[in-house]
Design a protein around this motif. Structure first.
Motif, PDB file in Angstrom:
ATOM      1  N   THR A  89       0.882  -1.301  -0.392  1.00  0.00           N
ATOM      2  CA  THR A  89       0.062   0.095  -0.042  1.00  0.00           C
ATOM      3  C   THR A  89       1.507   1.076  -0.138  1.00  0.00           C
ATOM      4  O   THR A  89       2.108   1.318   1.197  1.00  0.00           O
ATOM      5  CB  THR A  89      -0.492  -0.127   1.531  1.00  0.00           C
ATOM      6  OG1 THR A  89      -1.593  -1.008   1.346  1.00  0.00           O
ATOM      7  CG2 THR A  89      -1.770   1.079   0.985  1.00  0.00           C
ATOM      8  N   LEU A  90       0.623   2.259  -0.899  1.00  0.00           N
ATOM      9  CA  LEU A  90       1.535   2.997  -0.716  1.00  0.00           C
ATOM     10  C   LEU A  90       0.572   4.687  -0.976  1.00  0.00           C
ATOM     11  O   LEU A  90      -1.518   4.375  -1.298  1.00  0.00           O
ATOM     12  CB  LEU A  90       2.130   3.740  -2.155  1.00  0.00           C
ATOM     13  CG  LEU A  90       2.863   2.367  -2.501  1.00  0.00           C
ATOM     14  CD1 LEU A  90       2.698   1.324  -3.511  1.00  0.00           C
ATOM     15  CD2 LEU A  90       4.212   2.813  -2.991  1.00  0.00           C
ATOM     16  N   ARG A  91       0.835   5.990  -0.709  1.00  0.00           N
ATOM     17  CA  ARG A  91      -0.088   7.332  -0.473  1.00  0.00           C
ATOM     18  C   ARG A  91       0.856   8.437  -1.225  1.00  0.00           C
ATOM     19  O   ARG A  91       1.925   8.467  -1.145  1.00  0.00           O
ATOM     20  CB  ARG A  91      -0.782   7.304   0.709  1.00  0.00           C
ATOM     21  CG  ARG A  91      -1.649   8.661   1.140  1.00  0.00           C
ATOM     22  CD  ARG A  91      -1.547   9.011   2.468  1.00  0.00           C
ATOM     23  NE  ARG A  91      -0.665   8.982   3.405  1.00  0.00           N
ATOM     24  CZ  ARG A  91      -0.135   8.758   4.644  1.00  0.00           C
ATOM     25  NH1 ARG A  91      -1.730   8.127   5.528  1.00  0.00           N
ATOM     26  NH2 ARG A  91       0.944   8.849   4.758  1.00  0.00           N
ATOM     27  N   HIS A  92      -0.356   8.808  -2.146  1.00  0.00           N
ATOM     28  CA  HIS A  92       0.243  10.453  -2.656  1.00  0.00           C
ATOM     29  C   HIS A  92      -0.512  10.992  -2.275  1.00  0.00           C
ATOM     30  O   HIS A  92      -2.165  11.212  -1.858  1.00  0.00           O
ATOM     31  CB  HIS A  92       0.550  10.181  -4.355  1.00  0.00           C
ATOM     32  CG  HIS A  92       0.393  11.238  -5.171  1.00  0.00           C
ATOM     33  ND1 HIS A  92      -0.056  12.326  -5.394  1.00  0.00           N
ATOM     34  CD2 HIS A  92       1.886  11.022  -5.864  1.00  0.00           C
ATOM     35  CE1 HIS A  92       0.707  12.688  -5.557  1.00  0.00           C
ATOM     36  NE2 HIS A  92       1.861  12.164  -5.925  1.00  0.00           N
ATOM     37  N   PRO A  93       0.262  12.652  -2.064  1.00  0.00           N
ATOM     38  CA  PRO A  93      -0.694  13.050  -1.316  1.00  0.00           C
ATOM     39  C   PRO A  93      -2.238  13.901  -2.133  1.00  0.00           C
ATOM     40  O   PRO A  93      -1.934  14.614  -1.816  1.00  0.00           O
ATOM     41  CB  PRO A  93       0.533  14.413  -1.046  1.00  0.00           C
ATOM     42  CG  PRO A  93       1.572  14.365  -1.980  1.00  0.00           C
ATOM     43  CD  PRO A  93       1.779  12.737  -2.552  1.00  0.00           C
TER      44      PRO A  93
END
Length: 288
Positions: A89-93
């Motif tokens: 799991t990754l997150r981008h602003p």
């Protein structure tokens, strides 16, 4: 004044952003679930909250490096994702959360074989004007059913199963079952469609029983060990069972845990497991 981007638009932009990175490095991936679902598969009112992609196994490592260079933050790696250890799991602003799948739970043929089958019959979907590849509708139904089978009876999962299986005609069901046979997904499909008892005795039965109906931590680890295809894999799981999932702990706290918190969790986990087992075995009082 700050303008909030509607979630469906943000997600389409997220899909497009991931595809741009993949195209830049030559990584093959399929967009699955969420906004990428075909209108014939997606039920009315179904909403999405993140971006999901299934990546060719040979391209996963390079894609993760490229995504992080493009501003995506890694929240948890594959071993921390689930009992199937299938996604990071990754997150981008700007674009939110992304699940990068190196395999999909329930597809038991080799990951590269499963990807090849889904890729070869895939089609193009435009996300914010960017050409993306998605599985064809029968494969989308199977993926959605396997995902719903792991929802532990949630309302959303039941709705997806009703729409993609219960309300489908015989020809559609037969096509899904045939694809499940090709991909070794019969047990997962049985869990989704209420036929798991027919697979009792199969190494994967207990894992899908826990995934679909719930169970204690001990139930899950016992099922994971049973489903592991090799002795080496079983021993690896036994060795990891007592370790603290630091990435998951960080997600719960919203920050990296301290050393003291990790130590406390190390001793708390087995205690919770024992309490769960005792609670399950405790006789219920009349009327409960």
């Amino acid at each position: 004044m700050t303008t909030t981007i509607p979630t469906p638009i943000r997600l389409q932009l997220g899909h497009a952003a991931v595809q741009v990175v993949a195209d830049r490095i030559g990584a093959d991936l399929l967009h699955i679930k969420g906004e990428s679902l075909d209108p014939t598969v997606r039920r009315s009112g179904r909403t999405a909250s993140d971006v999901d992609v299934l990546v060719h196994p040979d391209h996963v490592a390079a894609l993760l490096v490229a995504l992080r260079a493009a501003g995506w933050e890694l929240l948890n790696d594959f071993p921390s994702s689930s009992a199937f250890e299938h996604s990071a799991t990754l997150r981008h602003p700007a674009w939110g959360h992304l699940d990068v799948h190196r395999s999909f739970p329930g597809l038991t043929v080799r990951a590269e074989v499963a990807f090849g089958v889904l890729w070869s019959a895939g089609r193009t979907w435009l996300a914010a004007g960017r050409a993306c590849r998605v599985p064809e509708p029968t494969a989308q139904r199977l993926v959605l059913l396997l995902h719903a089978a792991r929802s532990r009876g949630s309302h959303r999962g039941r709705q997806d199963i009703t729409h993609t299986w219960t309300a489908a005609d015989d020809d559609v069901r037969a096509a899904v079952e045939e694809l499940a046979r090709r991909l070794g997904a019969e047990v997962g499909l049985a869990a989704a469609t209420g036929r798991l008892d027919a697979w009792r005795g199969h190494p994967d039965h207990d894992l899908w029983q826990v995934a679909s109906a719930g169970g204690t931590r001990i139930d899950e680890w016992r099922a994971r060990v049973k489903a592991a295809p090799t002795t080496r894999g079983k021993l690896r799981l036994v060795g990891r069972a007592a370790l603290v999932n630091v990435e998951h702990l960080a997600m719960l706290r919203g920050r990296p845990p301290t050393r003291r918190e990790v130590v406390a969790e190390f001793f708390a986990r087995p205690a919770r497991g024992v309490r769960e087992e005792l609670a399950r075995r405790r006789p219920r009082r009349a009327g409960d």
